[in-house]
Motif scaffolding. Structure first.
Motif: not given
Length: 339
Positions: A53-77
């Protein structure tokens, strides 16, 4: 079947949008997803929905970026540090699936103080400056037991399979299950294990506890664990109880096979992974200057005996029954909440 956003709400929301044009252009805005865990099929489906969904939004110029980041461990810190890095990288909004409802509040407040919009979903945060999108997880757990009370009028022993320890979603669903047990007065929870919302972990955990348990009438779950539970009972040579499923393709496929073979009956319930796309659009609307209530609620996706085949047909192998949200859907949710 998923309770879709009523057409009337969408029409009303679009009419509102037509009369109240956006007061800020989001084409130059950057939105980031901060995700704390990706180790099961639901999280993988959630990330795929976000990207689609976000790649389509970026392609259409709705936003300039919608990057996803996932932590290596399920840690709050680790996730707090990730959020701080995203602030430094200049993102205008951060969408968060949080490892803890309270543990990230400091980092979330830092983001808000820096002028960054924060929208949390699924694993929500309690910091008042953030937006929250959630289902009523407690009611979801309770509904499992209410279903079983009708399905098994004589009650019986329950095995509870929980999710990731220490996560808000796990605590809420479990609380709802226990509320349902207390309210119906028909069941006794005789065992509890953590399956981490993953079938392989659940199978191992259930296999480990089964030898110590009496006869089990039903298994209450949180999603991603039903198929693993079924395999553990089979390997142990024990009768298959009623296992509440969690909308994963392997669970629905197994259920369909059992339904065809011996009319096995159960239900399946989970939050749609595509809720990440609703969170994206909510962040975009906040950046666009729209009035958005801080707390939004979406329905969980429930599958029953009569619509199993319909839902299985639209669920990809290895995936989860899903609904992805459009901008119009998001406007309708916002409007329904009084925005």
């Amino acid at each position: 079947m998923m309770r879709r956003i009523p057409t009337a709400l969408i029409v009303a929301a679009l009419a509102l949008g037509a009369s109240n044009q956006a007061i800020a252009d989001t084409s130059g805005k950057r939105i980031a997803l901060s995700n704390n865990y990706a180790g099961n099929s639901w999280r993988q489906a959630m990330l795929r929905s976000w990207d689609k969904v976000t790649s389509q939004a970026v392609e259409k110029g709705v936003v300039s970026a919608a990057d996803a980041f996932t932590t290596a461990e399920n840690q709050v810190t680790e996730q707090a540090a990730q959020i701080q890095n995203l602030i430094l990288q200049g993102y205008d909004a951060i969408v968060i699936n949080a490892a803890s409802p309270e543990g990230l509040n400091g980092a979330v407040k830092e983001a808000c103080d820096a002028g960054v919009t924060v929208v949390s979903f699924d694993g929500v945060v309690t910091e008042p400056c953030a937006w929250r999108i959630a289902v009523d997880f407690k009611q979801m757990g309770k509904d499992e037991v209410l279903y079983l009370a009708d399905r098994l009028p004589d009650g019986g022993n329950l095995l509870e399979i929980r999710g990731l320890a220490g996560v808000f979603v796990d605590d809420e669903i479990s609380a709802g299950i226990h509320d349902g047990v207390a309210e119906t007065g028909k069941f006794k929870i005789v065992g509890s294990v953590h399956g981490n919302w993953a079938q392989d972990v659940a199978q191992k955990a259930v296999a480990g506890i089964l030898p110590s348990l009496p006869e089990i009438a039903a298994v209450v779950t949180q999603g991603g664990d039903g198929y693993g539970a079924a395999q553990a009972f089979k390997a142990a040579g024990r009768p298959t109880p009623v296992i509440v499923m969690g909308n994963r393709h392997d669970e629905l496929t197994w259920w369909k096979e059992q339904k065809d073979a011996n009319n096995y009956e159960t239900m399946s319930v989970s939050i749609a992974p595509g809720v990440s796309t609703l969170a994206f659009w909510v962040a975009q609307q906040v950046l666009d200057g729209q009035s958005v209530p801080k707390d939004l609620v979406v329905p969980f996706l429930r599958i029953d005996q009569d619509n199993l085949e319909e839902n299985l047909a639209t669920t990809e192998a290895g995936g989860v029954a899903n609904v992805e949200y459009s901008l119009e859907d998001a406007k309708a949710v916002i409007s329904a909440a009084g925005g």
